[in-house]
Design a protein around this motif. Structure first.
Motif, PDB file in Angstrom:
ATOM      1  N   THR A  54       0.827  -1.203   0.000  1.00  0.00           N
ATOM      2  CA  THR A  54       0.000   0.000   0.000  1.00  0.00           C
ATOM      3  C   THR A  54       0.862   1.254   0.000  1.00  0.00           C
ATOM      4  N   ASP A 169      -5.887  -1.234  -4.899  1.00  0.00           N
ATOM      5  CA  ASP A 169      -5.353  -1.758  -3.637  1.00  0.00           C
ATOM      6  C   ASP A 169      -6.352  -2.722  -3.001  1.00  0.00           C
ATOM      7  N   GLU A 170      -6.174  -3.980  -3.258  1.00  0.00           N
ATOM      8  CA  GLU A 170      -7.068  -5.036  -2.765  1.00  0.00           C
ATOM      9  C   GLU A 170      -8.534  -4.700  -3.006  1.00  0.00           C
TER      10      GLU A 170
HETATM   11 MG   LIG Z   1      -2.086  -2.720   2.232  1.00  0.00          MG
END
Ligand SMILES: [Mg+2]
Ligand SMILES: Nc1ncnc2c1ncn2[C@@H]1O[C@H](COP(=O)(O)OP(=O)(O)OP(=O)(O)O)[C@@H](O)[C@H]1O
Length: 355
Positions: A54, A169-170
């Motif tokens: 991240t 991000d995910e």
């Molecule tokens: Mg992360």
């Protein structure tokens, strides 16, 4: 379909992280990350929690500062450019839509900030809603939509400004398995149609392997290996990658001369470098373990889990070593829990690591 118009205007950028470092107090989030993302490719960032995934995306997007190193987009260092001028569209793990705005206004938000006229931005936002398959949801608020729908809107919003880079991000981790699979395919299709350079962060190795052109495995803020999924799986550069991507069992082995080890009673050449000192393990994938029913065999079947076409058996050796082996489900009926088997590895070089 509006993808053709979108595709024409989208450009594919090269992204380079060079010796990127970021610390938070005593924590080193990025420890000299070197990684290049090629134009138009989907690169998955994979790695354990806290390895800096991240942080790398946030620095690229301009939401986070860095200590040293560079982030280049098409050769230009972007770290001094403010976030809103960076041309990166980001989708986060949790639904980050504006709750008080309808779907279409969420998608059009960035265009409004840019000063695009109302008629034009609504037209464009409607096109994007069609692109993500939700044209009929334009006037719905986030709380009136499912998680999967909200993530589609978030994706449309990220694409609205025709970013040079898409950062995910995910984006699927909060969704249930089925929605996740659908959206996975959809994101991949869209990404390929638009040809947009994409960084996709995931915890899920299966997701990374199935979607990405290349997968970068991060470990403690550094790049461990970056390769195409098949190569990463078949030829992991390190034991860390081997065990992080896919399932691996460890079997103790003995040195049997230069570049050779003895394991399960047979000699195997070693794939790659062999550590000069110390006791060794052979690393082996479940599909590469050969089992045959044999009452006197050294391997005891201790558990079986049905995975559909294959059944994964766990066998135990006399020294307590446990090894996972995948068998076609039909064949596995001959090896019930409690039975004994002969065990061998295919006649090819093996991967070894220190014990
Ligand atoms: Mg992360
Ligand atoms: N704002 C912050 N303040 C302090 N520490 C931080 C901050 N942001 C990140 N960190 C630390 O930096 C490290 C890397 O964090 P990061 O969020 O990049 O990891 P990640 O790979 O995305 O992990 P996850 O898979 O759990 O999302 C972690 O140890 C984290 O606790």
């Amino acid at each position: 379909m509006s993808t053709a118009t979108l595709a024409k205007t989208a450009t594919s950028a090269t992204v380079e992280f060079r010796a990127l470092r970021r610390t938070f107090g005593a924590t080193t989030a990025l420890d000299g990350l070197d990684l290049t993302v090629n134009p138009g490719e989907l690169l998955a960032l994979l790695g354990p929690s806290g390895c800096g995934k991240t942080t790398a995306l946030r620095i690229l997007a301009g939401f986070e500062s860095h200590d040293s190193g560079q982030v280049l987009v098409d050769g230009e260092d972007v770290t001094r450019i403010p976030a809103h001028k960076r041309d990166a569209g980001m989708v986060f793990q949790s639904y980050s839509l504006f709750p008080h705005l309808t779907a279409i206004d969420n998608v059009a938000f960035g265009l409004r900030m840019r000063g695009t006229g109302k008629a034009q931005r609504r037209r464009r936002a409607q096109e994007l809603l069609e692109l993500v398959g939700l044209p009929q949801r334009a006037e719905h608020y986030p709380h009136q939509m499912s998680g999967g729908q909200q993530q589609r809107i978030a994706l449309a919003r990220a694409l609205a400004l025709q970013p040079r880079v898409l950062l995910l991000d995910e984006p699927l981790s909060a969704l249930d398995a089925k929605v996740r699979l659908n959206l996975r395919e959809e994101i991949r299709r869209l990404q390929q149609e638009l040809g947009i350079t994409t960084l996709f962060v995931t915890h899920d190795q299966e997701e990374a392997l199935s979607m990405a052109d290349r997968v970068a495995v991060l470990r403690a803020g550094r790049l461990e290996q970056c390769a195409a999924p098949s190569e990463l799986y078949a030829r992991p550069a390190t034991a860390f990658v081997a065990e992080f991507v896919g399932t691996m069992s460890r079997i103790p082995c003995e040195r049997a001369g230069e570049g050779t080890v003895s394991v399960l009673g047979r000699r195997h050449a070693v794939d790659g470098a062999m550590p000069a000192t110390g006791d060794l393990h052979v690393l082996v994938r479940p599909e590469n373990v050969l089992l045959a029913p044999s009452p006197q065999g050294p391997a005891l079947v201790v558990s079986a889990s049905f995975l559909g076409a294959v059944t994964r058996l766990t066998v135990r050796l006399a020294d307590g070593t446990e090894i996972k082996a995948d068998l076609p489900t039909e064949g596995a009926t001959a090896l019930p829990v409690g039975s004994a088997a002969d065990i061998a590895l295919p006649d090819r070089p093996v991967l070894v690591d220190r014990r």
